[in-house]
Write an enzyme that holds these catalytic residues in place. Structure first.
Site, PDB file in Angstrom:
ATOM      1  N   LYS A  67     149.999  16.636 -70.189  1.00  0.00           N
ATOM      2  CA  LYS A  67     149.086  17.683 -69.734  1.00  0.00           C
ATOM      3  C   LYS A  67     149.772  19.039 -69.659  1.00  0.00           C
ATOM      4  O   LYS A  67     149.111  20.076 -69.769  1.00  0.00           O
ATOM      5  CB  LYS A  67     148.500  17.321 -68.377  1.00  0.00           C
TER       6      LYS A  67
ATOM      7  N   ARG B  50     148.352  12.847 -51.251  1.00  0.00           N
ATOM      8  CA  ARG B  50     147.428  13.072 -52.349  1.00  0.00           C
ATOM      9  C   ARG B  50     146.690  11.757 -52.537  1.00  0.00           C
ATOM     10  O   ARG B  50     146.159  11.197 -51.594  1.00  0.00           O
ATOM     11  CB  ARG B  50     148.161  13.577 -53.606  1.00  0.00           C
TER      12      ARG B  50
END
Length: 355
Positions: A35, A128
């Site tokens: 990414k 997270r």
């Protein structure tokens, strides 16, 4: 055409070979996270010919580009229920924490006559994604429900550290993941194939010989791209930090005072900037901005140039101290940190050149 991202493929390959040797030498399989450069297909060619094991990305659109690859594809961001069919179609493995989503992936895999592997994410305190490590009842219940599904394979467990809470991976906290895996294996009489021990922030543990036994996979992006581990931001030996270089053209060059005139409020991004009074200085504006890069994580190649700030389309620079006689139309070069590289490769306004 400018702005331009210059990609040195030899330096990229050097970093790829070195991170592969390092991670595999520690007994781990390697997911290269793509990414950070938006699944660039020239870099994909290097990965396809390499000894890495997995291509990992947070966007289905990027994984779709890799259809036909010899590597297994991994979706890093937790799947959206609305994307369940695409996830199964374009990724062999996905990271998950919600049983409702996993059940939808099971349905989609059944329709496509596929088996889909998942890593159940455990939150070790970075806050997270993942089931919180102290919630053992929820972990066991989720595993029990997964094992009932016909088209889902519980491939292993994973953890993410540093990205949100900035919690540094240590032998102590990663060992918790190993302990949870052992408890699951004993309770359900199963064997977990993969324990994925985090990202580039876990790489430094290899050099210290402190990666816990049982961790057998790492997901690496920044260390491969920019040559640094992300726990302490230290350069790795033998890696390049300038495989990617930004070039931008000067569109204005004038002497102006350094303090704005008049009452100041917030800038175009809602921030209240601070300006240092440097008197009248020579300033350059280049044709690149926050839409394309993160100015706080960009470094001029000329050490005598400093960045004053940026709007969406303009990067404003202090060129008062440099001995070079820059002119309008000249090209300035910059080294990029990860967030700037991420934006530059995502922006359709930044051209690419491979050398």
């Amino acid at each position: 055409m400018y702005p331009k991202l210059v990609i040195d493929l030899k330096k990229v390959k050097n970093n790829l070979d070195r991170i592969t040797e390092m991670v595999k030498g520690a007994g781990c399989s390697l997911m290269i996270v793509t990414k950070g450069y938006c699944a660039d297909m020239e870099l994909f060619k290097l990965l396809e010919e390499s000894e890495i094991d997995y291509l990992a990305d947070s966007r289905i659109q990027n994984l779709r580009k890799y259809e036909g690859t010899t590597k297994e594809r991994v979706l890093l961001r937790l799947p959206m229920i609305s994307q369940a069919e695409e996830v199964v179609r374009y990724a062999e493995i996905s990271l998950n924490s919600e049983i409702e989503t996993i059940k939808k992936l099971d349905e989609a895999a059944g329709k496509l006559n596929k088996k889909h592997k998942i890593l159940l994410m455990i939150d070790l305190g970075d806050l997270r994604e993942g089931i919180f490590f102290k919630d053992e009842d929820e972990i066991y219940h989720t595993v029990e429900e997964i094992l009932k599904l016909e088209n889902i394979e519980l491939f292993g467990l994973g953890v993410n550290l540093t990205c949100y809470g900035a919690v540094i991976p240590k032998k102590d906290n990663l060992s918790i993941l190993v302990d949870i895996a052992h408890k699951i294996e004993a309770k359900f009489n199963i064997s977990l194939t993969m324990l994925s021990g985090g990202n580039s922030s876990s790489v430094y543990l290899i050099g210290k010989n402190e990666l816990p036994e049982g961790i057998n996979n790492l997901r690496v992006g920044e260390a491969f791209l920019l040559g640094d581990e992300t726990s302490y931001s230290q350069m790795l030996d033998g890696f390049y930090d300038d495989a990617f270089t930004l070039e931008a053209e000067i569109i204005e060059l004038k002497e102006k005072q350094s303090l704005p005139i008049g009452e100041t409020g917030v800038d175009a991004f809602g921030n209240r900037p601070f300006y240092e009074d440097l008197g009248v200085i020579k300033r350059a504006i280049t044709a690149v901005g926050r839409q394309d890069i993160d100015p706080d994580h960009l470094h001029p190649a000329d050490p005598e140039i400093s960045i004053l700030g940026a709007s969406s389309d303009h990067l404003i620079l202090n060129v008062d101290k440099t001995e070079k006689d820059y002119k309008v139309g000249d090209i300035l070069k910059f080294k990029l940190e990860y967030s700037s590289l991420l934006r530059a490769t995502t922006s359709s306004y930044v051209q690419k050149e491979y050398i």
